[in-house]
Scaffold this motif. Sequence first.
Motif, PDB file in Angstrom:
ATOM      1  N   GLU A 206      35.251  47.784  49.844  1.00 22.25           N
ATOM      2  CA  GLU A 206      34.983  46.355  49.654  1.00 22.25           C
ATOM      3  C   GLU A 206      35.423  45.864  48.278  1.00 22.25           C
ATOM      4  O   GLU A 206      35.752  44.691  48.104  1.00 22.25           O
ATOM      5  N   TYR A 207      35.410  46.763  47.292  1.00 27.36           N
ATOM      6  CA  TYR A 207      35.753  46.339  45.930  1.00 27.36           C
ATOM      7  C   TYR A 207      37.201  45.879  45.820  1.00 27.36           C
ATOM      8  O   TYR A 207      37.538  45.065  44.955  1.00 27.36           O
ATOM      9  N   VAL A 208      38.090  46.405  46.672  1.00 28.59           N
ATOM     10  CA  VAL A 208      39.479  45.943  46.645  1.00 28.59           C
ATOM     11  C   VAL A 208      39.525  44.460  46.966  1.00 28.59           C
ATOM     12  O   VAL A 208      40.163  43.660  46.264  1.00 28.59           O
ATOM     13  N   TYR A 209      38.827  44.084  48.033  1.00 28.04           N
ATOM     14  CA  TYR A 209      38.775  42.668  48.437  1.00 28.04           C
ATOM     15  C   TYR A 209      38.076  41.821  47.385  1.00 28.04           C
ATOM     16  O   TYR A 209      38.588  40.776  46.969  1.00 28.04           O
ATOM     17  N   HIS A 210      36.900  42.233  46.931  1.00 28.41           N
ATOM     18  CA  HIS A 210      36.089  41.358  46.080  1.00 28.41           C
ATOM     19  C   HIS A 210      36.622  41.261  44.652  1.00 28.41           C
ATOM     20  O   HIS A 210      36.536  40.201  44.028  1.00 28.41           O
ATOM     21  N   GLU A 211      37.186  42.331  44.115  1.00 28.75           N
ATOM     22  CA  GLU A 211      37.833  42.212  42.807  1.00 28.75           C
ATOM     23  C   GLU A 211      39.021  41.258  42.897  1.00 28.75           C
ATOM     24  O   GLU A 211      39.237  40.427  42.000  1.00 28.75           O
ATOM     25  N   SER A 212      39.792  41.367  43.975  1.00 32.72           N
ATOM     26  CA  SER A 212      40.960  40.495  44.133  1.00 32.72           C
ATOM     27  C   SER A 212      40.547  39.042  44.327  1.00 32.72           C
ATOM     28  O   SER A 212      41.214  38.127  43.821  1.00 32.72           O
TER      29      SER A 212
ATOM     30  N   ALA B 106      46.838  41.922  48.824  1.00 37.60           N
ATOM     31  CA  ALA B 106      46.536  43.337  48.577  1.00 37.60           C
ATOM     32  C   ALA B 106      46.214  43.990  49.908  1.00 37.60           C
ATOM     33  O   ALA B 106      45.705  43.338  50.832  1.00 37.60           O
ATOM     34  N   LEU B 107      46.490  45.259  50.016  1.00 35.84           N
ATOM     35  CA  LEU B 107      46.144  46.016  51.210  1.00 35.84           C
ATOM     36  C   LEU B 107      44.673  46.409  51.139  1.00 35.84           C
ATOM     37  O   LEU B 107      44.235  47.012  50.156  1.00 35.84           O
TER      38      LEU B 107
ATOM     39  N   ALA C  58      47.198  43.857  55.190  1.00 40.31           N
ATOM     40  CA  ALA C  58      47.076  43.195  53.887  1.00 40.31           C
ATOM     41  C   ALA C  58      46.194  41.961  54.034  1.00 40.31           C
ATOM     42  O   ALA C  58      46.147  41.329  55.092  1.00 40.31           O
ATOM     43  N   CYS C  59      45.493  41.640  52.968  1.00 37.09           N
ATOM     44  CA  CYS C  59      44.666  40.442  52.929  1.00 37.09           C
ATOM     45  C   CYS C  59      45.261  39.490  51.892  1.00 37.09           C
ATOM     46  O   CYS C  59      45.886  39.921  50.920  1.00 37.09           O
TER      47      CYS C  59
ATOM     48  N   GLY D  96      45.868  44.091  34.581  1.00 39.40           N
ATOM     49  CA  GLY D  96      46.791  42.972  34.441  1.00 39.40           C
ATOM     50  C   GLY D  96      48.054  43.135  35.262  1.00 39.40           C
ATOM     51  O   GLY D  96      48.535  42.194  35.904  1.00 39.40           O
ATOM     52  N   SER D  97      48.622  44.337  35.251  1.00 41.67           N
ATOM     53  CA  SER D  97      49.863  44.567  35.981  1.00 41.67           C
ATOM     54  C   SER D  97      49.672  44.444  37.489  1.00 41.67           C
ATOM     55  O   SER D  97      50.541  43.921  38.202  1.00 41.67           O
ATOM     56  N   ILE D  98      48.544  44.920  37.982  1.00 38.73           N
ATOM     57  CA  ILE D  98      48.289  44.842  39.425  1.00 38.73           C
ATOM     58  C   ILE D  98      48.090  43.398  39.853  1.00 38.73           C
ATOM     59  O   ILE D  98      48.573  42.971  40.908  1.00 38.73           O
ATOM     60  N   ILE D  99      47.389  42.612  39.041  1.00 37.32           N
ATOM     61  CA  ILE D  99      47.212  41.197  39.364  1.00 37.32           C
ATOM     62  C   ILE D  99      48.566  40.496  39.408  1.00 37.32           C
ATOM     63  O   ILE D  99      48.867  39.756  40.351  1.00 37.32           O
TER      64      ILE D  99
END
Length: 353
Positions: free
Chosen positions: A107-113, A272-273, A280-281, A315-318
């Motif tokens: 869930e953190y992938v979704y919520h951080e993004s 992001a996947l 991907a979402c 930063g780079s991922i964003i």
Amino acid sequence: MRSFVIVAIMILLIPRLEDGFFDLEFLENYYAENDLNEDETSDDDNYDDDEHWLETEIDYEVKWLMGIESTECEKSSDIQNLTLLSTRRYGKALVIDGLLQSSELDEYVYHESLVHPSLLIHHEPKNVFIMGGGGGYAAREVLKHKHVEKVVICEIDKEVVNLCREHMTGIQDTFNDKRVQIVFNDAKDELLKWEEKIDIIIGDVCDPSESSPSNNLYVKSFYEHVVKPKLKGKGIFVTQAGPAGIFSHKTMFSLVYVTLKQVFAYVVAYTALVPSYGDACGWIMASDEPINIEAKQLDKMIDERIRGSLKYLDGSIIAASTVLNKPLKKSLDEETYVLTEENICFVRGHVQN
């Protein structure tokens, strides 16, 4: 025959976690935190019974299966049906009206993004309004920002909050934080009567569907006459925008993007996947101020503003998440369909369990 072939190909191409493909720290941490080991989570049984699988239609002729250990809780409110599953790979998973909302493992992938890009880009976010977000995870991420003084969770269904408070792990401190205010109301109705201007408004609500109470939160009139007037001059709106895969993005992602372009001067889409979604979402930020995404500056903001650390983003991922593949970029450039109350579109992805 065609469906069988596609499912067979997916089974062959998507490796099991114990095969080492997902050799990621988050998986190891999840096992450790939940006192598990790989042997305990291995697929010892032949799960051919439909009752042991969560089945999600992620595209035409394509379904995504998730092994179910047990059903922990089922509730029906006046608004929707809630199910909490214990899955064999992703921990506890929340399903609302047949749609997978989140799972503990990723869930953190979704919520951080969803949360951090807009809060890091804003010069000093102090008050944040979350539309939906009854699970508490989006608010948890918002509270990591040192400048935030107030977080409003506007959840239409009280049972979502009650279920997550009782059964989900790691979010009790969020609900008990003095900066968090929980309001049970339709987000549109609440924003219309909200008196103070807001730095960040976050859309963390279900995808549009025939039965969803969130359909009116994705249309042009809502963005133009409700969201935009409630933002401060340098405020940012960000919303989840459904599936963003090469084949799935046209059902919602590109439509929300072009709709927001009718209202705001600057609109940025990113993806992001999310493993448990099998796709991907997508998320979309919108503002009347320029949205500057520069990796080094974002890293500087993370160091200065965030308590603790982020598990997924830097930063780079964003910055990289805003670089869209050619099919998505082409769709966003060419899409003309604007979402209104009269022509809202529904997203595929209902599940059977």
